[in-house]
Design an enzyme around this catalytic site. Structure first.
Site, PDB file in Angstrom:
ATOM      1  N   THR A   9       0.733  -1.125   0.198  1.00 59.00           N
ATOM      2  CA  THR A   9       0.026   0.012   0.383  1.00 59.00           C
ATOM      3  C   THR A   9       1.093   1.266   0.208  1.00 59.00           C
ATOM      4  OG1 THR A   9      -2.474  -1.523   1.176  1.00 59.00           O
ATOM      5  CG2 THR A   9      -1.567   1.308   1.668  1.00 59.00           C
ATOM      6  N   VAL A  69     -13.241  -4.979   2.067  1.00 56.10           N
ATOM      7  CA  VAL A  69     -12.897  -3.776   2.485  1.00 56.10           C
ATOM      8  C   VAL A  69     -11.837  -3.799   3.106  1.00 56.10           C
ATOM      9  CG1 VAL A  69     -13.146  -1.193   2.487  1.00 56.10           C
ATOM     10  CG2 VAL A  69     -14.316  -2.491   0.936  1.00 56.10           C
ATOM     11  N   GLY A  70     -10.488  -3.175   3.220  1.00 53.87           N
ATOM     12  CA  GLY A  70      -9.950  -3.094   4.272  1.00 53.87           C
ATOM     13  C   GLY A  70      -9.784  -1.625   5.003  1.00 53.87           C
ATOM     14  N   THR A 108      -0.461   1.122   7.444  1.00 55.37           N
ATOM     15  CA  THR A 108      -0.321   0.269   6.192  1.00 55.37           C
ATOM     16  C   THR A 108       0.392  -1.290   6.452  1.00 55.37           C
ATOM     17  OG1 THR A 108       1.505  -1.059   4.179  1.00 55.37           O
ATOM     18  CG2 THR A 108       2.090   0.788   5.515  1.00 55.37           C
ATOM     19  N   GLY A 109      -0.623  -2.086   6.005  1.00 47.57           N
ATOM     20  CA  GLY A 109      -0.835  -3.585   7.181  1.00 47.57           C
ATOM     21  C   GLY A 109      -1.819  -4.408   6.830  1.00 47.57           C
TER      22      GLY A 109
END
Ligand code: ASP
Length: 305
Positions: free
Chosen positions: A170, A199-200, A221-222
Site C-alpha cells: 500500500t 474492503v480494508g 499500511t498493514g
C-alpha cells in the site's frame, strides 16, 4: 517547518531476497514520489495537494500495491481503495471497490472536494469519476505479471511468509505545508487473494488515514482487518490529544504494543503539528521516505537503512 513523509507499504521482501537491482528500483520510485510531493510544499502548495501528488506517482509505479501493480483478488481482478483527509477542516474523501479509475487518490480527493459525501463505493464511485472527467482504464491495465504470479502461489497454498505473498505494498503520504496545515492520503489494492468486495483499512477514515491540524496526520499500511478494529490512525491522534503524549510515543503504543499483541502486522507514517515526522512498524521493513525544510531527506526500507 514544511515536511512530507511517504510510504510504499510494510511487509517488504525478506532481506535475503532483496537484490541490489530490486532495492535500487524501489528507492528510485520512493524518491520520485517524495521529491514531487516536497516540491509542492516548497513552492507554497497545500499539504492536500502534496500528499495527493506523491500518492499518485506511487499509484502509477507498478512496484507498489496501488493503482498499476496492485495485488489481485481471489478472482484475479483488481479492486482499489483510497482515502484522503484535510486536517485543517477535518474534511475527508474515500472510495472503495473501484475497478477502472486509473488514480484512485484523485477520485477520493474529488469526493472530498466536489461532493457532499465522505465515501463512495463501486459503480457509484465510478459514475462519479466519469462525471468529474477522471481517467478510466480497463481492469487489465492494473495487472502485472508479478502480481499474477503472486496470486497463483497463494492459490496453490504456498506456505512462504504471509508478507512475501501478500506483498503489503500500500502507498501513503502525510504532509505539513507552509501554512501549518496537515493532510494524509492512502491508496491500495488491498491484500492478495482477498475476497471480491472485501474492503480494508485504507479507505476507512480513522483506520488507515487520519489528519487533524491540532495533533497529527497518519497514513497506515498493514493487515487491514486488524487496523480497522484498532482504528489505528485515529487512536494515534486521540492518544496525542487526550494523553498529551508525543506522537512518537502514541504511534509506538498503537503499532508496537496494541497491534502487535493482536498479531496485526504493519506500520504507519505520521507527522505532528510542528512538522516532525514519525514512523513506526512492527514488520521486517516498511518502504518509506521523508523530506523537510530543515534539510533532512531520507529513504529507507529496513529498520537500519
Ligand atoms: N492495509 C491494506 C489493506 O488491508 C494492505 C496494505 O497495507 O498493504 O487493504
Amino acid at each position: 517547518m514544511h515536511s512530507i513523509a511517504i510510504h510504499g507499504g510494510a511487509g517488504t521482501l525478506p532481506r535475503a531476497e532483496m537484490t541490489p537491482d530490486r532495492e535500487a528500483a524501489y528507492r528510485t520510485g520512493l524518491e520520485a514520489a517524495l521529491d514531487a510531493g516536497y516540491a509542492v510544499l516548497d513552492r507554497g502548495g497545500s499539504s492536500v495537494h502534496a500528499v495527493a501528488t506523491a500518492v499518485r506517482i506511487l499509484e502509477d509505479d507498478p512496484l507498489f500495491n496501488a493503482g498499476r501493480g496492485a495485488v489481485l483478488t481471489h478472482e484475479a481482478t483488481v479492486e482499489l481503495d483510497a482515502s484522503i483527509m484535510d486536517g485543517e477542516h477535518l474534511a475527508a474523501g474515500a472510495i472503495a471497490g473501484v475497478w477502472h479509475v486509473r488514480n484512485p487518490i484523485e477520485l477520493a480527493r474529488a469526493v472530498m472536494e466536489h461532493s457532499p459525501h465522505v465515501m463512495l463505493i463501486g459503480a457509484g464511485a465510478e459514475e462519479f469519476a466519469l462525471a468529474r472527467g477522471l481517467t478510466l482504464v480497463p481492469n487489465d491495465y492494473f495487472k502485472t505479471e508479478t502480481r499474477k504470479a503472486q496470486l497463483r502461489r497463494v492459490l496453490v497454498g504456498d506456505t512462504r511468509p504471509a508478507n512475501e505473498l501478500s506483498a503489503l505494498g500500500t502507498v501513503g503520504a502525510v504532509a505539513r505545508d507552509r501554512a501549518g496545515n496537515l493532510a494524509a492520503a492512502t491508496s491500495t489494492g488491498g491484500m492478495t487473494a482477498k475476497r471480491y468486495g472485501r474492503v480494508g483499512d485504507t479507505p476507512i477514515v480513522g483506520a488507515g488515514t487520519y489528519a487533524d491540524n491540532k495533533y497529527c496526520a497518519v497514513s497506515a499500511t498493514g493487515h487491514g482487518e486488524y487496523f480497522i478494529r484498532v482504528a489505528v490512525a485515529h487512536d494515534i491522534c486521540a492518544r496525542v490529544a487526550y494523553g498529551g503524549i508525543s506522537l512518537a510515543a502514541a504511534a509506538d503504543a498503537v503499532v508496537m504494543d496494541r497491534l502487535a499483541k493482536m498479531g496485526g502486522e504493519g506500520g504507519i507514517i505520521a507527522i505532528d503539528a510542528a512538522g516532525q515526522v514519525v514512523t513506526s512498524f512492527n514488520s521486517e521493513g516498511m518502504f518509506r521516505g521523508a523530506c523537510s525544510s530543515d534539510g533532512k531527506r531520507e529513504v529507507a526500507i529496513y529498520r537500519d537503512r
